[in-house]
Structure formats: structure tokens, C-alpha cells
Design a protein around this motif. Sequence first.
Motif, mmCIF file in Angstrom:
data_model
loop_
_atom_site.group_PDB
_atom_site.id
_atom_site.type_symbol
_atom_site.label_atom_id
_atom_site.label_comp_id
_atom_site.label_asym_id
_atom_site.label_seq_id
_atom_site.Cartn_x
_atom_site.Cartn_y
_atom_site.Cartn_z
ATOM 1 N N VAL A 113 -30.740 10.594 -88.948
ATOM 2 C CA VAL A 113 -32.011 9.861 -89.011
ATOM 3 C C VAL A 113 -31.976 8.893 -90.184
ATOM 4 O O VAL A 113 -32.504 7.802 -90.148
ATOM 5 C CB VAL A 113 -33.190 10.851 -89.188
ATOM 6 N N LYS A 114 -31.282 9.308 -91.248
ATOM 7 C CA LYS A 114 -31.399 8.590 -92.501
ATOM 8 C C LYS A 114 -30.218 7.663 -92.772
ATOM 9 O O LYS A 114 -30.391 6.534 -93.222
ATOM 10 C CB LYS A 114 -31.523 9.625 -93.630
ATOM 11 N N GLU A 128 -20.632 5.349 -75.221
ATOM 12 C CA GLU A 128 -19.514 4.400 -75.281
ATOM 13 C C GLU A 128 -18.652 4.765 -76.491
ATOM 14 O O GLU A 128 -19.135 5.411 -77.414
ATOM 15 C CB GLU A 128 -20.045 2.967 -75.396
ATOM 16 N N PRO A 129 -17.408 4.383 -76.488
ATOM 17 C CA PRO A 129 -16.528 4.792 -77.585
ATOM 18 C C PRO A 129 -17.025 4.259 -78.928
ATOM 19 O O PRO A 129 -17.586 3.167 -78.999
ATOM 20 C CB PRO A 129 -15.172 4.166 -77.227
ATOM 21 N N GLY A 137 -24.767 6.924 -89.638
ATOM 22 C CA GLY A 137 -25.200 7.955 -88.699
ATOM 23 C C GLY A 137 -26.079 7.368 -87.607
ATOM 24 O O GLY A 137 -25.949 7.717 -86.427
ATOM 25 N N GLN A 138 -26.954 6.441 -87.997
ATOM 26 C CA GLN A 138 -27.835 5.814 -87.004
ATOM 27 C C GLN A 138 -27.022 5.110 -85.926
ATOM 28 O O GLN A 138 -27.320 5.203 -84.735
ATOM 29 C CB GLN A 138 -28.764 4.805 -87.694
ATOM 30 N N LEU A 139 -25.944 4.415 -86.370
ATOM 31 C CA LEU A 139 -25.106 3.705 -85.400
ATOM 32 C C LEU A 139 -24.483 4.686 -84.399
ATOM 33 O O LEU A 139 -24.430 4.407 -83.208
ATOM 34 C CB LEU A 139 -24.005 2.926 -86.117
ATOM 35 N N ILE A 140 -24.031 5.839 -84.918
ATOM 36 C CA ILE A 140 -23.430 6.814 -84.004
ATOM 37 C C ILE A 140 -24.482 7.364 -83.034
ATOM 38 O O ILE A 140 -24.256 7.448 -81.829
ATOM 39 C CB ILE A 140 -22.787 7.992 -84.771
ATOM 40 N N PHE A 141 -25.645 7.717 -83.606
ATOM 41 C CA PHE A 141 -26.672 8.294 -82.727
ATOM 42 C C PHE A 141 -27.202 7.282 -81.711
ATOM 43 O O PHE A 141 -27.694 7.659 -80.662
ATOM 44 C CB PHE A 141 -27.791 8.937 -83.546
ATOM 45 N N ASP A 142 -27.067 5.974 -82.034
ATOM 46 C CA ASP A 142 -27.430 4.943 -81.055
ATOM 47 C C ASP A 142 -26.598 5.090 -79.777
ATOM 48 O O ASP A 142 -27.070 4.780 -78.687
ATOM 49 C CB ASP A 142 -27.187 3.539 -81.634
ATOM 50 N N VAL A 143 -25.340 5.525 -79.918
ATOM 51 C CA VAL A 143 -24.469 5.617 -78.744
ATOM 52 C C VAL A 143 -24.217 7.071 -78.336
ATOM 53 O O VAL A 143 -23.327 7.362 -77.543
ATOM 54 C CB VAL A 143 -23.106 4.916 -78.997
ATOM 55 N N THR A 144 -25.005 7.984 -78.947
ATOM 56 C CA THR A 144 -24.774 9.400 -78.638
ATOM 57 C C THR A 144 -25.428 9.793 -77.315
ATOM 58 O O THR A 144 -26.561 9.402 -77.045
ATOM 59 C CB THR A 144 -25.342 10.275 -79.771
#
Lengths: 313, 543, 295
Positions: free
Chosen positions: B134-135, B163-164, B139-146
Amino acid sequence: MLGYILKRLLAVVPVITFVAIFVFLLLRLTPGDPAAILAGDAATPAQLEKIRTSLGLNDPLLVQFGTWIGQLFRGDLGISLISNIPVSDMVGQRIWPTINIALMTIILSVLLAVPMGVIAAWKHRTWADYAVMSFSVLGFSVPVFVIGYIFIQVFSIELRWLPVQGYTPPTEDFGKFLSKAILPCLTLATIYVALIARMTRASMLEVLGEDYVRTARAKGVSETLVLFRHALRNAAVPILTIIGTGFALLISGVVVTESVFNIPGIGRLTVDAILARDYPVIQAMILLTSAIYVFINLMIDVAYSIIDPRIRY
Amino acid sequence: MLSFKEGLLDKTARSRGASTLRAGLIAGALLSGTGLATSAQAEEKVITAVMHSGLRVIDPVITTAHIVRNHAYMLYDVLIAVDENFTPQPQMASWAVSDDKLTYTFTLRDGLLFHDGAAVTAADAEASLKRWGVKDSGGQLIFDVTDTLTATDEKTLVWTLKEPYPPLIDTLAKQSALPPFIMPASVAATPATESISSFIGSGPFKFVEDEYQPGVSVTYEKFDEYVPREEPASWMAGGKVVYVDKVKWVTMPDSQTSINALLSGEVDYMEQVPVDLLPILESSDEVVSELRDPLGYQSIGRMNFLYPPFDDVKIRKAAMMAISQQDIMGTLVGNPDYYKICGAVFGCGTPLEDETGAETLINGGDVEAAKKLLAESDYDGTPVVLMQPTDVPSISAQPIVAAQALRDAGFTVDMQPMDWQTLVGRRASQSKPSEGGWNIFFTNWGVPEINSPLINPMLNGRGNDAWFGWPTDDALEALRKDFIKAETLDEQVAVAKQIQAHAMDVVNYIPVGQYLVPQARSTKIVDMLPSPVPVFWNVKKED
Amino acid sequence: MSAANAPVSRLQPVLGLLSLPLRLRKLGGGPMIAAIVLIIIVIAAALAPLYIPHDPLAINAIYRLKGPSEMFLLGTDAYGRDLFSRVVMGGRVSLFIGVGAAVVSVSLGLAIGLVSGFFRVADSIIMRIMDSLMAIPSILLAIALVALNGPSLWSVIAAITLPEIPRVVRLVRSVVLTVREEPYVEAAVALGSSMPKILWQHLMPNTLAPLTVQGTYICASAILTEAILSFLGAGVSTEIPTWGNIMAEGRLYFQIKPSLIFWPGLMLSLCILSINLLGDTARDLLDPRLRKREA
């Protein structure tokens, strides 16, 4: 007597109320954002906004004030915005070093300063008087931190007699407490000794000119007895007063010496809190120090009537 | 003091050496009730360390302050950690990636325990990662594509992506600004905007709650049940073997006091020594000073893109041209052994180092060219509001030297002194510079915090969601996407080079030099790991 | 208050004040030296821009922390700035802060004190506020105020001034309360003199002497307080050198380059010492009780 104390206690209420309002408003008008300080370098505005809301900083001022006063009445000083720890716990941890150092300083100062002042008045216009007066003016003229550095340089680094810094509670190891507290107390005492010695001298000079002192001398009472029994007793009220009003001076000295000697007291706590905009801590500390100041001066007023039988309430 | 239960547990775990030490500790624990504790405690090995700042916040997710991250490395462990070659290594978990690069499977290693005795489970890791995501911007970038992140059993965590996302492992392994520390799931359930109040981690040290004084001191004791990895320690990776009983962090408001305390043996270690004061330490043979890590810090200037004059790229360029890294570093640090002239936005000594576009910065500035450029621009003499912190020595010189350079180039500079905390609050303000906003300020970053486009906070072109200064820069965002897609180091280097050129071309920010921070320690302290984060495993204290 | 403390005639205090310089000469010794030292410091500070060899703000990394030389009389600070130029220019600012704080707090305190002493209604409210302000430790109040307004020269002066005001108010008020009961003031009231006139003619003169003494002490303590504020990180910007902030910046180098603290510290202490000595002398001279006994 009791009635007088009660009356004085009641008079404290408006003073403390004003301090509370003043401090609250002062802080809310201060630029600076505890949320930004809390979040560190990489926070975005949106994240800050969320933190601000969760800290209650977005509530209307009146609501924030009401919440705080409500807490105060329940004896709750609030929770530090930065450390997330109850302010009362922080104060509890940090107040003892300050009290111990301050008490030791006052005792040390009185023990040094009162004899100095008495001698200066007794040997008025001799080298002893000039020496005491020069010291007392000098004590006012050198910044506390410079005195502290000089002491450290001489006693800790050159002579290696005393530790450089730190604090050990007297309950844990009294010897260690003393060895660590001596330099900060001496540093603080320079200014306090100056103040008390001056006042003692002035007050004694006045009393020594009074008829009863002359009578006592004429009766052949020994000089020491005249000085310390007759004169000092009557000169005590202004000396006590200055110890009370000097408390403010002591606080300012404490803030600095705690930094120089790294003592975890409330002076540093407050300065750190101001710089970090930790509102609940600043509010509690200023309210607390003000209350202590008022209380000490109240005690001194009460002490007057015991020391000086001429004063009756 | 050890509890009876821990004493028993300890006997079973005695095989890993240091048994005499532990026996002493247990004896100490037993004796402390009888009043004979002092003699036994004297044998305790305690390292007293003066840290650069006091610990006031204990939640490593809510803040990116270095001291809090350092604290978190004592208390918590991480799934994956980076070694001294910038390579991610397994720490709490090993991992496997599916062929389609969409599924990451993490397997926790055996023996992991929290300080309250509970076993670390994959569910704890899941909750911790979600709170971190969240912070943290990475991490936000990863969770965007999770797609999903779930604990499939006690030890296994499966992360599936839509997506990869090639830099996933690098992001999890990073040591700054916000590494994903693993906490108990119940603690990680705290909203990311609220501070946690638990001190339970699974790292090599336990928190001594009774001795915590916010802003003054914090004490850690060895967590006896911690099972270190077999590999030798290297930066944040490898075996975190603890050889001391306690580590006490203290803060001193005054470097002079810290140095004197170190010289007199009252403390064992000082995290940051002002370079000018090193000669004092050289006189002593009981203290050594050394560089903690070869990367150091990047000092930067950042302009506000929202308001004149720095909303105009030409004027930003003029400002950058006026500035000389040599002047700033020479004034800030003095001794050239402790700074590097470095025009790379990703820092020098890093894999992505490139200095394209920073020629004037690293060659003493070009005031004449700056003057010319400024004269050609639309600059109308609007005062530049420069925020100058008055209470942080490591950012004291930059504003003063820069103000002189900007004035030489023809800028009107309104240098506004303020304490650092005011600055931190004010830089978040998007008001006009004349109404409580600002035009330019300076700060410092540890090089590992800026060495990649994924984590460099300044290189974000998302307008209001970007870092203070708020550039809207679609080209930059496109380049960052390219970087994320890059699969090999060579590809990454190529994209990074473009980002460097672009950042300098639009003057996203001004790197004003890289400086190194010496640390000092008593000669009794040996085998201290060189690392950007000061760590207290591996280190030994001799008698 | 004893009768001896009450003014004998309304003109006497003014005369006392005016004749102060004349009587100072007779004192000789300490006060004389103090006066000379202070005059030298004030002139040196006032004329500083005419003779300083370097721009006190000109930074030069090459000359950092150098010792005394022909080029830099007292050496340089951590920014390569000339210490001598900074100390004399710093004196200007420090003295300005001292005098500024004294003048502002005395004038405001005088005005408030007069009002408070004369109007019963206002008195209780004003005195409660003053008591409250006095109860807040002045250094904490000053730090908070500087944080509020930013560390500009004016906000530092304001921060030093505010905590001093209650002391002045109390002093003025006590004089007013004593003088009010004097027959000649009562007569003036009975004769229908207007309030401003009474204030001006009868009360101002009696407050002048103690205020002068108070003012010198405030001036001295303001210079010192500025140094402490700088030490705590809440002082004036380094672009405006003061004795306090030169020392505060120099304290990091106390062991390797003590001159950074020594010179501004020496000037500051000499200056405060002189002001305090002169204040003491003035007080002794103006206090009728003391004078009677000395005679």
C-alpha cells in the motif's frame, strides 16, 4: 493560612487555562505538519492526507481543542503523534533526570551562593566583595553551552576525572549518578550561583544596616552569629523569591545542558517535540512546566510566612 | 532477563557454539533475583552505538526515515535480501519463477520464529507484503499487476501476476527506502496509515520494551532462537549471526559530545562522524574511523514544477548550469577523500551509473552560459524561494552555496531559513511560493535509495502523485515502463542511459554530488560488516 | 512597600537619570572600564561595514577552517568565510537584537503596565495574562515562537521580547500603584487633570529609572538568549551573522578550531558583562535606599 493557600490555588486556575489556550492556538498556527515528519522523505501528498486524517489533524480546531481539554480532565495527556506512545509515559521516563539534576543544582547553588553573598556583604567594598560580584556578573555573561564545553574539555578530556556525558538514575548506581551529574550541575549552577549570590549580597547589605543588627553587635553577639542568625534570617525572603523566579532560568539552562551532556530529560523532550511538531507532547510539557513554576512560587510564598514572622496572611 | 521457558529452549539450541556466553547469561538471569546480578551482568557483551538520529517511530511502513529502517533490520527479517554485489539472495525464503514469468513461489525456510515464540507462516508474509504494498512505490507497481497473492500452506506463498514484472525480486530484495519486513499477520493487519504498536518480529534481535525511550535510546537483545543462514553475511544477505548479548542505540544531540564519549570509551560505535572532526579521532589508538560503505549519499536539489520560474525548462536549465558540484561538496565536506563529483542520477559506483547531460555540474558549473540562457528566457526577476534548513548539518551548505551560484547567474533568491521539520512540512505544500509554497530545496538520499528507476523517488512523472515538485512527464513514465520490461542488465542499462539523458534534459532534479560518511568504532569492536545500513550481526566485541 | 522607596519629588528621578553620566565618573574602576569597553564595541560594530576586509557572507570552499593569516585575521569558518568580518558584523546584529528587544519590551511593558496600574477593570485581566506568560518557561516559548514565524531577525526579536514583557508590566504597575497613592497625584486627580496628562507628568518620571535598569538587563539577556536559540537550532539564518549563530555553527569544531567559539564568545561576554555592570551601577545610583546608606 489554609484559606490563603486555597485562595492562591484558585488563582492558579485562570493562569493555567490561559496557558492551555495560548499554547494550543500557538501550535495550530505554526506551519509544519506532523504527518509529513512522521512519513519521512518519500511520502506523496495523498499519503500525507491520509495520515493527517488518521491523526485527527483535519478536524476543526474547536473539536481538537475540546478533545484535548476533555482528555486533560480525565488526567490523560494524549498520545504522541510521532512515537504513538502515551505522553504521560514519555514524561514519566524523562522527568526524573531533570528533577534530579535540577534539585542537585539548586542545593549546590544555595550552598555555594549564600555564603558567597554573605561574605560579600560583610566584607562590603573589599576584594572579597569585588571577587564575588565579578563572578556573579561573569556567570550571567557567558552562554551556558560554552561553560559546558569548557568543563568537558578540562575535566573530562584533559584531566579525565569525570565522564563526558550521559545519565544514570541515582536509584541504580548513586556513585555513577554523581560522577555523571557533577558537570551538568556545575554548568547549570554558574548562572544560578551568580543570581543567588547577588541577591543574597543585596539583601544582606540592606539588613546589615538595620537597627537590630547594630543592637546585636553592640550586645557583643559574635559576628558569625550576627550574620547567619540575625541578618540572614531576615534577608531570606528575597533570596527565596529569586530561587523561585530563577526557576525559569533553570529551565532554559536545563534545555541547553541536557543537549550538551546528553541527559534524557524533559528539556530535550520538549525541544525535540517542538521541532517535530508533536503537538500533544508540546502542549503537555508547556502546561506541566508552567504548572510547576506556579506551584514552586506558591510554595515559596507559603514558606515566607514561616521564615519571616512579619509576613502574615 | 531471560524467562524460565526461554532458558529451557536455549538448552536445546546450544549446539551452535558460544555456549559459555549463554551459560553466563542464564546464570545472570537466575542471579538477578538474588541481588548478585551486577557481577554477572558485567560479563554481558553490550555494544553502545551512537546513531545518526533518535528512534521515535517504530513502524517501518509508515515512514521512510533511515533510523526506522535500520531499527526494522534489527527486529524483523526479510524474505529476500540484497548482497554486496546488488544480487538478491534468499533470506527467509527461497523462490522459483514459472516459465511464463507470471507465477512466483516463495518457500519459507525451517526454524523461523517470531519473538513471542510463534512460528513464522506464509500467512504472516502475505499480510506483511500487502501492507507494504500500500505504501511503497515499488510495491504499488507490483500490486498494480498482481492477480493473487496467497499463502497456500504454512510455508508456501504464491504470487501470480497479470503480466510479467521482471524486477519483482529486485524490488522485494531492496534495502531502501522501504524494504518489505515480515511481521506477524495480526500486526500487519494495522492500516498502512496508522502506526503499529507491536515490537514482535522474527529478526536476530528482540526489542527491550522497558528500555525504550523515544528519541533517546533503544535496546535490543539477542534473540536466541533465531536460526541464521549458513552463508557468510554480505550486506543485508547471508547468515545473521549475533555475537553480543545486547545492542544499545543512543542518540546524542551533539557530534562533539559523541566523539568525546567514544574517545573516553563510554560508547563503542558512532554511525556518522563529521569529516572535519576525524583528526580528533586519529589522535587515539583505541578508536578507528573507516568508511561504512563505498556508496554514500547523493545530495540533490529539487525544483517546483508547478510555479514560475521553474515551471519553465529553460530556466531550470539555467539554474542547473550555474551550479557546481565541486563548490557544494568542497564546502559541505571539505576533504576530497570523502566526496565524489558525480552527475549520474542513479549514483556513481552503481550498475546503472551514467553521467550524460551533467557536464556543467561536474565541471565546475558554467555561470556565463547560465546568465546567457537566463537572459534569453522569460525570467522576470521573480524571487526564487529557496528553503534552507538550519538544523541539519548534512544539508547546511547546499542551499547557501547554491544561492550564491543562482544569484551570480542573475536569479533573485529569497533564501528562507527554517528548521528541517518545517521544511519537510512545507515542501508538501502545493501553494504558490509567495503564499507558503516553495521553488527549490535540497535533501540527501542513500545511494541504494536512488540507484534504479524503480525506486528513485524523484524520477516519477505522475504530476500530483509524483514526489515533491510534482513534474508531469509522460516521456519519463514511458521510459520507466520500458525499464520494468527490461529483462537483462544490459537492457536495463540501455534504458537507464535514456532516463539519465532525459532527466538532465528536463532537469527533473539536480544531483549536487555524492558524499561518503565515515563511521568510527572502538578497536574492541571487530568484524563489523561494511554495509549501507549499519547492522549489528556478525560484529564481535573483544574484552 | 516602605516609605523610603516612595519618590520624594516627581522631578528627582529624572534628574537622577540625567546626572547619571556625571556621577558615573566619580565611581571610577569597573563601571568606567565597562563603559569604555561597551563604547568601543558599539562603535566597532556600527562602523563595521566601513572597515571589514571581506564580505562576511562570501563563501569559498578552498579556504575552509583556515587559521589566522594576513588574508584572514582570525581565520575562517567551515564555509571559508572570514571570521573577523563575521564577528564584527555579527556584533551589529547581536547588539541590534539586544537593544531592539529592550526597547520593544520596555515600551510595550510600559504601556500595558500604565493601563493596568490605572484601570482596575483591565488590571485583573491583564495581570492574569501576564502571570500566564510568565509561567511559560521563556526559552520554550521563544523556541515555539521562532518555529511559528520562521527564524527571521524580527521573529527572533519578537520571541525574545514577548517573555520579557510581563516582568516590565509588573514593575511599572507596582510603581504606578505606589505613586497613585501619593498626595500630589491625588491632588492632580482632584483638580481634574486629564488622565493622559497625569500619566505623563507624574508616572512616567517615576518609572523611568527602574525601567532603564530593567532595560539594560533585558538587552544583555536578549543577546544571550539569541545565542541559546541559535544553539538549539532556532536562531537567525547564517546569512545574517550574529555572535550566537557564529558560535552555534562553530560548536561542531570546538576541539579542532576553538577560535570559532572563542572570538564571538569573548565579544559577547565582554559586551554582556559591560552592560550588566553598567546596569548594576545605574541601579545602585538610582536606588534611593542604597544611596542613602552609601552616603
